[in-house]
Structures are given as structure tokens and as C-alpha cells.
Design a protein around this motif. Structure first.
Motif, PDB file in Angstrom:
ATOM      1  N   MET A   1      36.262-132.652  -3.694  1.00  0.00           N
ATOM      2  CA  MET A   1      35.021-132.313  -3.591  1.00  0.00           C
ATOM      3  C   MET A   1      34.507-131.582  -2.154  1.00  0.00           C
ATOM      4  SD  MET A   1      32.291-134.936  -4.685  1.00  0.00           S
ATOM      5  CE  MET A   1      32.547-135.830  -5.945  1.00  0.00           C
ATOM      6  N   GLU A   2      36.107-131.251  -1.017  1.00  0.00           N
ATOM      7  CA  GLU A   2      35.725-130.624   0.009  1.00  0.00           C
ATOM      8  C   GLU A   2      35.006-128.302  -0.443  1.00  0.00           C
ATOM      9  OE1 GLU A   2      40.231-130.070  -1.531  1.00  0.00           O
ATOM     10  OE2 GLU A   2      38.486-131.820  -1.167  1.00  0.00           O
ATOM     11  N   ASN A   3      35.179-128.444  -1.317  1.00  0.00           N
ATOM     12  CA  ASN A   3      34.745-127.195  -1.641  1.00  0.00           C
ATOM     13  C   ASN A   3      33.131-126.900  -2.565  1.00  0.00           C
ATOM     14  OD1 ASN A   3      37.286-125.883  -0.773  1.00  0.00           O
ATOM     15  ND2 ASN A   3      37.881-126.573  -2.977  1.00  0.00           N
ATOM     16  N   LYS A   4      32.381-128.155  -2.498  1.00  0.00           N
ATOM     17  CA  LYS A   4      31.502-128.016  -2.509  1.00  0.00           C
ATOM     18  C   LYS A   4      30.243-127.516  -1.856  1.00  0.00           C
ATOM     19  CE  LYS A   4      28.042-131.284  -1.956  1.00  0.00           C
ATOM     20  NZ  LYS A   4      27.106-132.781  -0.985  1.00  0.00           N
ATOM     21  N   ALA A   5      29.559-126.920  -2.122  1.00  0.00           N
ATOM     22  CA  ALA A   5      28.785-125.265  -1.523  1.00  0.00           C
ATOM     23  C   ALA A   5      27.683-126.346  -1.253  1.00  0.00           C
ATOM     24  CB  ALA A   5      27.809-124.787  -2.784  1.00  0.00           C
ATOM     25  N   GLN A   6      27.404-126.001   0.343  1.00  0.00           N
ATOM     26  CA  GLN A   6      26.969-126.868   1.648  1.00  0.00           C
ATOM     27  C   GLN A   6      24.981-126.941   0.971  1.00  0.00           C
ATOM     28  OE1 GLN A   6      28.248-128.799   3.598  1.00  0.00           O
ATOM     29  NE2 GLN A   6      30.135-128.023   2.292  1.00  0.00           N
ATOM     30  N   THR A   7      24.411-125.136   0.324  1.00  0.00           N
ATOM     31  CA  THR A   7      23.068-125.642   0.186  1.00  0.00           C
ATOM     32  C   THR A   7      22.645-126.228  -0.660  1.00  0.00           C
ATOM     33  OG1 THR A   7      23.370-123.735  -0.688  1.00  0.00           O
ATOM     34  CG2 THR A   7      23.125-123.508   1.058  1.00  0.00           C
ATOM     35  N   SER A   8      23.633-126.834  -2.151  1.00  0.00           N
ATOM     36  CA  SER A   8      22.962-127.877  -3.789  1.00  0.00           C
ATOM     37  C   SER A   8      23.155-129.223  -3.466  1.00  0.00           C
ATOM     38  CB  SER A   8      24.338-126.854  -4.584  1.00  0.00           C
ATOM     39  OG  SER A   8      25.263-127.057  -4.659  1.00  0.00           O
ATOM     40  N   THR A   9      22.745-129.569  -4.284  1.00  0.00           N
ATOM     41  CA  THR A   9      22.388-130.840  -5.190  1.00  0.00           C
ATOM     42  C   THR A   9      24.134-130.717  -6.016  1.00  0.00           C
ATOM     43  OG1 THR A   9      20.304-131.125  -4.671  1.00  0.00           O
ATOM     44  CG2 THR A   9      21.390-132.933  -5.565  1.00  0.00           C
ATOM     45  N   TYR A  10      24.577-131.851  -5.680  1.00  0.00           N
ATOM     46  CA  TYR A  10      25.912-131.998  -6.622  1.00  0.00           C
ATOM     47  C   TYR A  10      25.657-133.153  -7.020  1.00  0.00           C
ATOM     48  CZ  TYR A  10      31.039-132.625  -7.666  1.00  0.00           C
ATOM     49  OH  TYR A  10      32.293-132.764  -7.953  1.00  0.00           O
ATOM     50  N   SER A  11      26.284-133.824  -7.836  1.00  0.00           N
ATOM     51  CA  SER A  11      26.592-134.784  -8.657  1.00  0.00           C
ATOM     52  C   SER A  11      27.224-135.211  -9.594  1.00  0.00           C
ATOM     53  CB  SER A  11      24.910-135.663  -9.474  1.00  0.00           C
ATOM     54  OG  SER A  11      23.830-135.372  -8.953  1.00  0.00           O
ATOM     55  N   SER A  12      28.226-136.380  -9.554  1.00  0.00           N
ATOM     56  CA  SER A  12      29.519-136.499 -10.042  1.00  0.00           C
ATOM     57  C   SER A  12      28.959-137.760 -10.908  1.00  0.00           C
ATOM     58  CB  SER A  12      30.288-137.409  -9.642  1.00  0.00           C
ATOM     59  OG  SER A  12      31.947-137.551  -9.964  1.00  0.00           O
ATOM     60  N   VAL A  13      29.713-138.162 -12.769  1.00  0.00           N
ATOM     61  CA  VAL A  13      29.636-138.689 -13.088  1.00  0.00           C
ATOM     62  C   VAL A  13      30.594-139.464 -14.143  1.00  0.00           C
ATOM     63  CG1 VAL A  13      28.691-139.631 -15.948  1.00  0.00           C
ATOM     64  CG2 VAL A  13      27.396-137.670 -14.663  1.00  0.00           C
ATOM     65  N   GLU A  14      30.873-140.806 -12.823  1.00  0.00           N
ATOM     66  CA  GLU A  14      31.412-142.002 -13.303  1.00  0.00           C
ATOM     67  C   GLU A  14      31.044-142.617 -14.412  1.00  0.00           C
ATOM     68  OE1 GLU A  14      32.769-143.295  -9.405  1.00  0.00           O
ATOM     69  OE2 GLU A  14      32.367-142.207  -8.136  1.00  0.00           O
ATOM     70  N   PHE A  15      32.433-142.249 -15.776  1.00  0.00           N
ATOM     71  CA  PHE A  15      31.886-143.598 -16.748  1.00  0.00           C
ATOM     72  C   PHE A  15      33.360-142.985 -17.340  1.00  0.00           C
ATOM     73  CE2 PHE A  15      31.060-142.772 -21.166  1.00  0.00           C
ATOM     74  CZ  PHE A  15      30.425-143.859 -21.549  1.00  0.00           C
ATOM     75  N   ASP A  16      33.848-144.505 -18.048  1.00  0.00           N
ATOM     76  CA  ASP A  16      34.436-144.410 -18.843  1.00  0.00           C
ATOM     77  C   ASP A  16      33.695-143.691 -20.448  1.00  0.00           C
ATOM     78  OD1 ASP A  16      36.607-145.767 -20.713  1.00  0.00           O
ATOM     79  OD2 ASP A  16      36.613-147.343 -19.815  1.00  0.00           O
ATOM     80  N   VAL A  17      34.517-142.784 -20.400  1.00  0.00           N
ATOM     81  CA  VAL A  17      34.400-142.137 -21.943  1.00  0.00           C
ATOM     82  C   VAL A  17      34.601-142.436 -22.870  1.00  0.00           C
ATOM     83  CG1 VAL A  17      34.954-140.071 -23.026  1.00  0.00           C
ATOM     84  CG2 VAL A  17      35.235-140.234 -20.246  1.00  0.00           C
ATOM     85  N   GLN A  18      35.343-143.195 -23.045  1.00  0.00           N
ATOM     86  CA  GLN A  18      35.990-144.912 -23.953  1.00  0.00           C
ATOM     87  C   GLN A  18      34.980-145.114 -24.464  1.00  0.00           C
ATOM     88  OE1 GLN A  18      40.089-145.739 -24.292  1.00  0.00           O
ATOM     89  NE2 GLN A  18      39.969-146.124 -21.768  1.00  0.00           N
ATOM     90  N   GLY A  19      33.827-145.137 -23.775  1.00  0.00           N
ATOM     91  CA  GLY A  19      32.337-146.065 -23.731  1.00  0.00           C
ATOM     92  C   GLY A  19      31.792-145.212 -25.367  1.00  0.00           C
ATOM     93  N   LEU A  20      32.096-144.477 -25.200  1.00  0.00           N
ATOM     94  CA  LEU A  20      31.615-142.779 -26.124  1.00  0.00           C
ATOM     95  C   LEU A  20      31.762-144.232 -28.050  1.00  0.00           C
ATOM     96  CD1 LEU A  20      31.412-139.605 -25.268  1.00  0.00           C
ATOM     97  CD2 LEU A  20      29.901-141.216 -24.985  1.00  0.00           C
ATOM     98  N   TYR A  21      33.399-144.166 -27.617  1.00  0.00           N
ATOM     99  CA  TYR A  21      33.561-145.328 -29.062  1.00  0.00           C
ATOM    100  C   TYR A  21      32.296-146.162 -29.397  1.00  0.00           C
ATOM    101  CZ  TYR A  21      37.677-142.726 -28.516  1.00  0.00           C
ATOM    102  OH  TYR A  21      39.157-141.429 -28.229  1.00  0.00           O
ATOM    103  N   ASP A  22      32.039-147.214 -28.991  1.00  0.00           N
ATOM    104  CA  ASP A  22      31.193-148.051 -28.872  1.00  0.00           C
ATOM    105  C   ASP A  22      29.660-147.431 -28.943  1.00  0.00           C
ATOM    106  OD1 ASP A  22      33.248-149.910 -29.550  1.00  0.00           O
ATOM    107  OD2 ASP A  22      33.400-150.446 -27.396  1.00  0.00           O
ATOM    108  N   GLY A  23      29.724-146.246 -29.145  1.00  0.00           N
ATOM    109  CA  GLY A  23      27.987-145.133 -28.883  1.00  0.00           C
ATOM    110  C   GLY A  23      27.735-145.742 -27.370  1.00  0.00           C
ATOM    111  N   ILE A  24      28.263-145.846 -26.442  1.00  0.00           N
ATOM    112  CA  ILE A  24      27.601-146.341 -25.137  1.00  0.00           C
ATOM    113  C   ILE A  24      27.985-144.836 -24.376  1.00  0.00           C
ATOM    114  CG2 ILE A  24      27.992-147.483 -22.850  1.00  0.00           C
ATOM    115  CD1 ILE A  24      29.581-149.940 -25.030  1.00  0.00           C
ATOM    116  N   TRP A  25      26.702-144.576 -23.409  1.00  0.00           N
ATOM    117  CA  TRP A  25      26.594-143.130 -23.216  1.00  0.00           C
ATOM    118  C   TRP A  25      25.808-143.086 -21.668  1.00  0.00           C
ATOM    119  CZ3 TRP A  25      27.512-138.561 -25.243  1.00  0.00           C
ATOM    120  CH2 TRP A  25      27.812-138.366 -25.840  1.00  0.00           C
TER     121      TRP A  25
END
Length: 157
Positions: A1-25
Motif C-alpha cells: 500500500m505504500e506505493n499507492k498513487a496519491q491522486t487515485s481512489t483505492y479499494s481493497s476487497v477483503e473476502f474469504d475466497v472459499q465462500g465462492l464454493y457455497d455461492g457467497i460473493w
């Protein structure tokens, strides 16, 4: 994150990808201009992480996906499967750059995709089997190519 552009909007998605096995997005109500991912180098790992990116990518947006650049049939097979997956899910491959990034000390392809259209449902190409990680598919041989490559690089110095 220290290299993030200063003029842009940045979002990070935190999600347990294994939820997709149960159809959870992920519970997101916005779309993104681009996504970047370095998923597990398996059939399901590459597709699942990419699927989340594609699902929330706006039409015309780009995805940047690291895949293994290794002279090994396993690496070729998972990268080809990813490319088929991309094409089946409303995107096109804009460019494949070999060695653009390094993952765990090894060069990786950077697959750059562009979203052309939304799809009603993700086409996984085949049934997901709960094998997200390398050790689940390749067993004891899963990291041999990494150990050999890193040993070789250290001996060169």
C-alpha cells in the motif's frame, strides 16, 4: 500500500475466497476500473480470484492477473485454463507480458484483460472441487519447481 498513487481512489476487497464454493460473493455495491490479483497457481485459485475481479469490473475496465511463468506442464495448463475462463466470462485478453512480475522469487506472466460485457453467471468451465491451493492438487511435488529455481538463482550469485 505504500506505493499507492496519491491522486487515485483505492479499494481493497477483503473476502474469504472459499465462500465462492457455497455461492457467497463479496458484498459490494460498486464497480471498479481495474483489479490486480496474484492468486494461487491452481485451476480453481486462478479462476476464483479472477471471477471476483471480473464480477465487479466495469465494462471497459482492466484486470491484471499473475500466472506462473515456469517451464513446467502444470504451469502451462493452469495458465491456459485461466485464459479459456477469461474468454468465457465476457472478457478478452489484451496482452500477456512474460516476467513482468516476480512471485515467490520466480517470474510470472502478467495477463492483462479487458471486460467487454457482463455475464449473467460465471462459467467455471467445470465443477469446482475445493482444490484452491497447490498442495491439494500436486501434493508433495507442489513447490519443487520453486525450490529448484530459487536454489539455482542463489548458486548463480
Amino acid at each position: 500500500m505504500e506505493n499507492k498513487a496519491q491522486t487515485s481512489t483505492y479499494s481493497s476487497v477483503e473476502f474469504d475466497v472459499q465462500g465462492l464454493y457455497d455461492g457467497i460473493w463479496p458484498n459490494l455495491s460498486i464497480s471498479f476500473d481495474y483489479f490486480v490479483t496474484s492468486p494461487p497457481y491452481t485451476y480453481e485459485g486462478l479462476k476464483m480470484f479472477t471471477a471476483i475481479g471480473i464480477r465487479f469490473l466495469r465494462i471497459g475496465g482492466y484486470g491484471f492477473i499473475a500466472t506462473p511463468l515456469d517451464d513446467d506442464p502444470k504451469a502451462y495448463d493452469v495458465t491456459i485454463e485461466l485464459m479459456k475462463f477469461i474468454l468465457e466470462n465476457g472478457c478478452i485478453i489484451e496482452e500477456v507480458v512474460p516476467g513482468l512480475t516476480f512471485e515467490e522469487g520466480l517470474p510470472a506472466y502478467q495477463v492483462i484483460i479487458k471486460k467487454l460485457k457482463d455475464v449473467d453467471e460465471i462459467n467455471w468451465l467445470n465443477q469446482l472441487n475445493g482444490q484452491l491451493y497447490e498442495y491439494q492438487i500436486f501434493g508433495d511435488d507442489s513447490y519443487n519447481h520453486q525450490v529448484e529455481a530459487n536454489t539455482y538463482k542463489k548458486d548463480e550469485k
